[in-house]
Design a protein around this motif. Structure first.
Motif, PDB file in Angstrom:
ATOM      1  N   PHE A 104      87.332  69.157 101.977  1.00 39.11           N
ATOM      2  CA  PHE A 104      88.078  69.820 103.046  1.00 39.11           C
ATOM      3  C   PHE A 104      89.561  69.839 102.702  1.00 39.11           C
ATOM      4  O   PHE A 104      90.096  68.872 102.173  1.00 39.11           O
ATOM      5  CB  PHE A 104      87.919  69.083 104.383  1.00 39.11           C
ATOM      6  N   HIS A 105      90.189  70.934 103.011  1.00 37.64           N
ATOM      7  CA  HIS A 105      91.652  70.983 102.975  1.00 37.64           C
ATOM      8  C   HIS A 105      92.099  71.307 104.391  1.00 37.64           C
ATOM      9  O   HIS A 105      91.790  72.372 104.931  1.00 37.64           O
ATOM     10  CB  HIS A 105      92.150  72.051 101.993  1.00 37.64           C
ATOM     11  N   LEU A 106      92.824  70.372 104.990  1.00 37.39           N
ATOM     12  CA  LEU A 106      93.257  70.507 106.374  1.00 37.39           C
ATOM     13  C   LEU A 106      94.669  71.075 106.412  1.00 37.39           C
ATOM     14  O   LEU A 106      95.583  70.511 105.796  1.00 37.39           O
ATOM     15  CB  LEU A 106      93.231  69.141 107.069  1.00 37.39           C
ATOM     16  N   ILE A 107      94.824  72.176 107.135  1.00 36.33           N
ATOM     17  CA  ILE A 107      96.133  72.810 107.241  1.00 36.33           C
ATOM     18  C   ILE A 107      96.626  72.681 108.682  1.00 36.33           C
ATOM     19  O   ILE A 107      95.982  73.182 109.616  1.00 36.33           O
ATOM     20  CB  ILE A 107      96.071  74.292 106.844  1.00 36.33           C
ATOM     21  N   GLY A 108      97.734  72.014 108.866  1.00 32.94           N
ATOM     22  CA  GLY A 108      98.323  71.890 110.196  1.00 32.94           C
ATOM     23  C   GLY A 108      99.053  73.162 110.568  1.00 32.94           C
ATOM     24  O   GLY A 108      99.824  73.706 109.761  1.00 32.94           O
ATOM     25  N   GLU A 138      92.345  82.115  97.898  1.00 34.60           N
ATOM     26  CA  GLU A 138      91.336  81.693  96.917  1.00 34.60           C
ATOM     27  C   GLU A 138      90.107  81.079  97.576  1.00 34.60           C
ATOM     28  O   GLU A 138      89.138  80.731  96.906  1.00 34.60           O
ATOM     29  CB  GLU A 138      91.944  80.678  95.943  1.00 34.60           C
ATOM     30  N   SER A 139      90.128  80.915  98.897  1.00 34.45           N
ATOM     31  CA  SER A 139      89.028  80.276  99.623  1.00 34.45           C
ATOM     32  C   SER A 139      88.188  81.320 100.339  1.00 34.45           C
ATOM     33  O   SER A 139      88.607  82.473 100.531  1.00 34.45           O
ATOM     34  CB  SER A 139      89.582  79.257 100.619  1.00 34.45           C
ATOM     35  N   SER A 140      86.999  80.897 100.764  1.00 38.46           N
ATOM     36  CA  SER A 140      86.095  81.824 101.457  1.00 38.46           C
ATOM     37  C   SER A 140      85.542  81.264 102.760  1.00 38.46           C
ATOM     38  O   SER A 140      85.056  82.013 103.598  1.00 38.46           O
ATOM     39  CB  SER A 140      84.921  82.200 100.540  1.00 38.46           C
ATOM     40  N   VAL A 141      85.602  79.938 102.917  1.00 41.10           N
ATOM     41  CA  VAL A 141      85.044  79.308 104.109  1.00 41.10           C
ATOM     42  C   VAL A 141      86.165  78.617 104.871  1.00 41.10           C
ATOM     43  O   VAL A 141      86.902  77.788 104.310  1.00 41.10           O
ATOM     44  CB  VAL A 141      83.932  78.289 103.747  1.00 41.10           C
ATOM     45  N   PHE A 142      86.272  78.954 106.167  1.00 40.41           N
ATOM     46  CA  PHE A 142      87.351  78.435 107.000  1.00 40.41           C
ATOM     47  C   PHE A 142      86.769  77.902 108.306  1.00 40.41           C
ATOM     48  O   PHE A 142      85.680  78.297 108.728  1.00 40.41           O
ATOM     49  CB  PHE A 142      88.380  79.531 107.290  1.00 40.41           C
ATOM     50  N   SER A 143      87.530  77.031 108.947  1.00 39.75           N
ATOM     51  CA  SER A 143      87.053  76.440 110.194  1.00 39.75           C
ATOM     52  C   SER A 143      88.232  76.123 111.093  1.00 39.75           C
ATOM     53  O   SER A 143      89.367  75.940 110.633  1.00 39.75           O
ATOM     54  CB  SER A 143      86.242  75.167 109.903  1.00 39.75           C
ATOM     55  N   GLY A 144      87.966  76.063 112.395  1.00 41.98           N
ATOM     56  CA  GLY A 144      88.990  75.748 113.378  1.00 41.98           C
ATOM     57  C   GLY A 144      88.532  76.171 114.761  1.00 41.98           C
ATOM     58  O   GLY A 144      87.414  76.683 114.934  1.00 41.98           O
ATOM     59  N   GLY A 145      89.365  75.970 115.753  1.00 39.12           N
ATOM     60  CA  GLY A 145      89.032  76.384 117.106  1.00 39.12           C
ATOM     61  C   GLY A 145      89.277  77.874 117.315  1.00 39.12           C
ATOM     62  O   GLY A 145      89.837  78.559 116.456  1.00 39.12           O
ATOM     63  N   LYS A 146      88.869  78.373 118.472  1.00 38.69           N
ATOM     64  CA  LYS A 146      89.068  79.794 118.794  1.00 38.69           C
ATOM     65  C   LYS A 146      90.542  80.170 118.733  1.00 38.69           C
ATOM     66  O   LYS A 146      90.917  81.230 118.231  1.00 38.69           O
ATOM     67  CB  LYS A 146      88.531  80.091 120.195  1.00 38.69           C
ATOM     68  N   GLU A 162      89.302  89.290 103.406  1.00 38.10           N
ATOM     69  CA  GLU A 162      88.411  90.172 104.163  1.00 38.10           C
ATOM     70  C   GLU A 162      87.012  89.601 104.298  1.00 38.10           C
ATOM     71  O   GLU A 162      86.428  89.581 105.387  1.00 38.10           O
ATOM     72  CB  GLU A 162      88.357  91.543 103.493  1.00 38.10           C
ATOM     73  N   ASN A 163      86.451  89.126 103.233  1.00 42.39           N
ATOM     74  CA  ASN A 163      85.087  88.581 103.266  1.00 42.39           C
ATOM     75  C   ASN A 163      85.153  87.061 103.378  1.00 42.39           C
ATOM     76  O   ASN A 163      85.103  86.346 102.382  1.00 42.39           O
ATOM     77  CB  ASN A 163      84.310  88.996 102.011  1.00 42.39           C
ATOM     78  N   HIS A 164      85.291  86.593 104.594  1.00 45.74           N
ATOM     79  CA  HIS A 164      85.380  85.152 104.808  1.00 45.74           C
ATOM     80  C   HIS A 164      84.334  84.705 105.823  1.00 45.74           C
ATOM     81  O   HIS A 164      83.814  85.512 106.605  1.00 45.74           O
ATOM     82  CB  HIS A 164      86.777  84.760 105.292  1.00 45.74           C
ATOM     83  N   THR A 165      84.045  83.430 105.783  1.00 42.88           N
ATOM     84  CA  THR A 165      83.160  82.797 106.771  1.00 42.88           C
ATOM     85  C   THR A 165      84.005  81.891 107.659  1.00 42.88           C
ATOM     86  O   THR A 165      84.809  81.109 107.150  1.00 42.88           O
ATOM     87  CB  THR A 165      82.076  81.961 106.073  1.00 42.88           C
ATOM     88  N   TRP A 166      83.828  82.038 108.968  1.00 42.63           N
ATOM     89  CA  TRP A 166      84.562  81.190 109.918  1.00 42.63           C
ATOM     90  C   TRP A 166      83.572  80.316 110.681  1.00 42.63           C
ATOM     91  O   TRP A 166      82.639  80.812 111.291  1.00 42.63           O
ATOM     92  CB  TRP A 166      85.362  82.039 110.910  1.00 42.63           C
ATOM     93  N   ASN A 175      76.412  69.475 110.689  1.00 41.67           N
ATOM     94  CA  ASN A 175      75.252  70.034 109.977  1.00 41.67           C
ATOM     95  C   ASN A 175      75.606  71.350 109.295  1.00 41.67           C
ATOM     96  O   ASN A 175      75.122  71.641 108.192  1.00 41.67           O
ATOM     97  CB  ASN A 175      74.079  70.231 110.943  1.00 41.67           C
ATOM     98  N   LYS A 176      76.423  72.167 109.937  1.00 42.87           N
ATOM     99  CA  LYS A 176      76.884  73.408 109.317  1.00 42.87           C
ATOM    100  C   LYS A 176      77.724  73.109 108.079  1.00 42.87           C
ATOM    101  O   LYS A 176      77.572  73.746 107.033  1.00 42.87           O
ATOM    102  CB  LYS A 176      77.696  74.232 110.314  1.00 42.87           C
ATOM    103  N   TYR A 177      78.630  72.139 108.223  1.00 43.98           N
ATOM    104  CA  TYR A 177      79.491  71.777 107.096  1.00 43.98           C
ATOM    105  C   TYR A 177      78.671  71.315 105.891  1.00 43.98           C
ATOM    106  O   TYR A 177      78.998  71.626 104.746  1.00 43.98           O
ATOM    107  CB  TYR A 177      80.451  70.661 107.507  1.00 43.98           C
ATOM    108  N   LYS A 178      77.629  70.551 106.152  1.00 44.06           N
ATOM    109  CA  LYS A 178      76.843  69.978 105.057  1.00 44.06           C
ATOM    110  C   LYS A 178      76.125  71.036 104.224  1.00 44.06           C
ATOM    111  O   LYS A 178      75.690  70.766 103.109  1.00 44.06           O
ATOM    112  CB  LYS A 178      75.827  68.971 105.626  1.00 44.06           C
ATOM    113  N   LYS A 179      76.000  72.235 104.765  1.00 47.12           N
ATOM    114  CA  LYS A 179      75.333  73.322 104.036  1.00 47.12           C
ATOM    115  C   LYS A 179      76.291  74.094 103.138  1.00 47.12           C
ATOM    116  O   LYS A 179      75.874  74.978 102.395  1.00 47.12           O
ATOM    117  CB  LYS A 179      74.673  74.279 105.041  1.00 47.12           C
ATOM    118  N   ILE A 180      77.562  73.763 103.210  1.00 49.73           N
ATOM    119  CA  ILE A 180      78.574  74.471 102.427  1.00 49.73           C
ATOM    120  C   ILE A 180      78.821  73.743 101.110  1.00 49.73           C
ATOM    121  O   ILE A 180      79.009  72.518 101.090  1.00 49.73           O
ATOM    122  CB  ILE A 180      79.894  74.581 103.216  1.00 49.73           C
TER     123      ILE A 180
END
Length: 399
Positions: free
Chosen positions: A10-14, A33-41, A53-57, A69-74
């Motif tokens: 994980f790379h956490l960006i404040g 350079e990344s494709s998978v991102f996460s955070g709140g609405k 453009e082609n990213h997963t949130w 469980n979602k994270y573990k599949k990445i």
């Protein structure tokens, strides 16, 4: 920035609350350079214009098991956007707790309490930061009892600035001002400093944090005068006298304990004295006399001692599994059932330290006999205050 290393999970960006957050070149390169991102609405609305453009949130919405469980599949680095500093009551701490072997890298921003200090030009060398966001009041209570001169508070929808001000006034901490920072760094940013009474009547933007600044000193007594307590009606002497109380606190050895039960709390004097000297303790005061409920509560307010749970019921009728297991217990009353009480405590936690004050020889005999049988080590001191009866202070613990 070097090419993303596979061992970083994980790379956490404040992020700030700016409508268009500003990121440095290294972070911008990482995002591209990344494709998978996460955070709140809210984070997604703030940063989506930066994402390829082609990213997963993967949305962080509070259902942690489902999220993990979602994270573990990445199988690639997940870039997580979090408010401010991810390791200040933030998502970085959550990941470390739920995925203890996770590898993290972080690019933090200022946390909201830091921002509020910056924007109000507040010297925060002595700042005590606490959170009541999704938590109980205990951290705030501890900071107040410790007389911290500057307290930063992360709030939530229930523990609002108004409710915080009400709690301070209820327990006599009227020697603080309150500064509320709303929507910091956003278009609707607003900062105001209020007296507590005014704050109780106001509502604020749900994105807020608070600074409590001590305006005057408040005495923290060591040994409270007996006649300052509200007594039982017509029974002013029904209180553990101050010299006995302090000796009892010493016998309890509370400095390294976590949960303290005061059984037979009466006016609450022992629990209150203990909380004043060791505000980190989770204290439960048990008393079966209904009149004592209001008396204990009024005494906690009179002595500025928030955070004591008061249970009015016959201790032997309670489902003790509903309470945190104690590691130290004071038996102030037992209704003639001392031996039963000892075995109940022993069954709950055989390593608990147990202390009682005995006036009658029979109570001394039972305490020593039962706990010696259970292989506890007993220590006793005897004290007499003025014309009152001698008190035997017994402590027992397995060494």
């Amino acid at each position: 920035m070097n090419k993303i290393q596979k061992h970083i999970d994980f790379h956490l960006i404040g992020t700030s609350n700016h409508p268009t957050p500003k990121f440095n070149n290294d972070v911008l390169k990482l995002i591209q350079e990344s494709s998978v991102f996460s955070g709140g609405k809210r984070h997604y609305q703030l940063v989506k214009s930066y994402l390829p453009e082609n990213h997963t949130w993967i949305e962080i919405s509070g259902k942690m098991d489902f999220l993990i469980n979602k994270y573990k599949k990445i199988d690639t680095t997940i870039v997580v956007f979090a408010s401010g500093d991810p390791f200040f009551y933030g998502f970085g701490n959550t990941l470390q707790r739920l995925l203890p072997n996770v590898k993290l890298k972080a690019t933090p921003y200022f946390n909201s309490i830091q921002l509020l200090c910056h924007k109000t030009q507040t010297n925060y060398n002595a700042l005590k930061s606490i959170s009541v966001h999704g938590r109980d009041w205990s951290a705030l209570d501890e900071a107040l009892i410790n007389r911290n001169k500057l307290i930063g508070v992360l709030t939530d929808a229930k523990k609002t600035p108004s409710e915080i001000a009400k709690r301070l006034l209820k327990y006599g901490f009227d020697n603080y001002s309150i500064t509320v920072g709303e929507a910091l760094d956003g278009n609707n940013e607003h900062i105001e400093t209020l007296d507590l009474a005014t704050c109780t009547k106001k509502s604020h933007d749900h994105l807020n944090c608070v600074l409590l600044k001590k305006t005057t000193s408040k005495e923290k007594p060591f040994g409270m005068a007996d006649d300052a307590f509200i007594p039982l009606p017509n029974r002013a002497n029904m209180i553990t006298k101050m010299p006995i109380r302090l000796s009892t606190i010493n016998a309890l050895q509370l400095q390294n304990k976590t949960v303290f039960w005061d059984i037979g709390a009466c006016t609450g004097s022992v629990a209150i004295e203990a909380k004043q000297q060791y505000p980190h303790l989770k204290i439960v005061a048990f008393e079966k006399r209904t009149v004592c409920g209001n008396i204990i509560q009024q005494n906690t307010e009179r002595f500025s001692t928030p955070g004591i749970a008061i249970i009015i019921d016959d201790f032997f009728n309670l489902n003790l599994e509903e309470f945190q297991i104690p590691d130290v217990v004071f038996i102030g009353g037992h209704g003639g059932r001392l031996n039963e009480l000892i075995y109940l405590i022993h069954k709950l936690n055989p390593k608990a330290r147990i202390v009682t004050n005995a006036v009658k020889q029979n109570s001394t005999n039972i305490f020593i006999k039962e706990l010696t049988t259970l292989n506890y080590t007993i220590n006793t001191s005897v004290i007499q205050v003025n014309e009152h009866n001698k008190i035997s202070i017994h402590s027992a613990e397995k060494i």
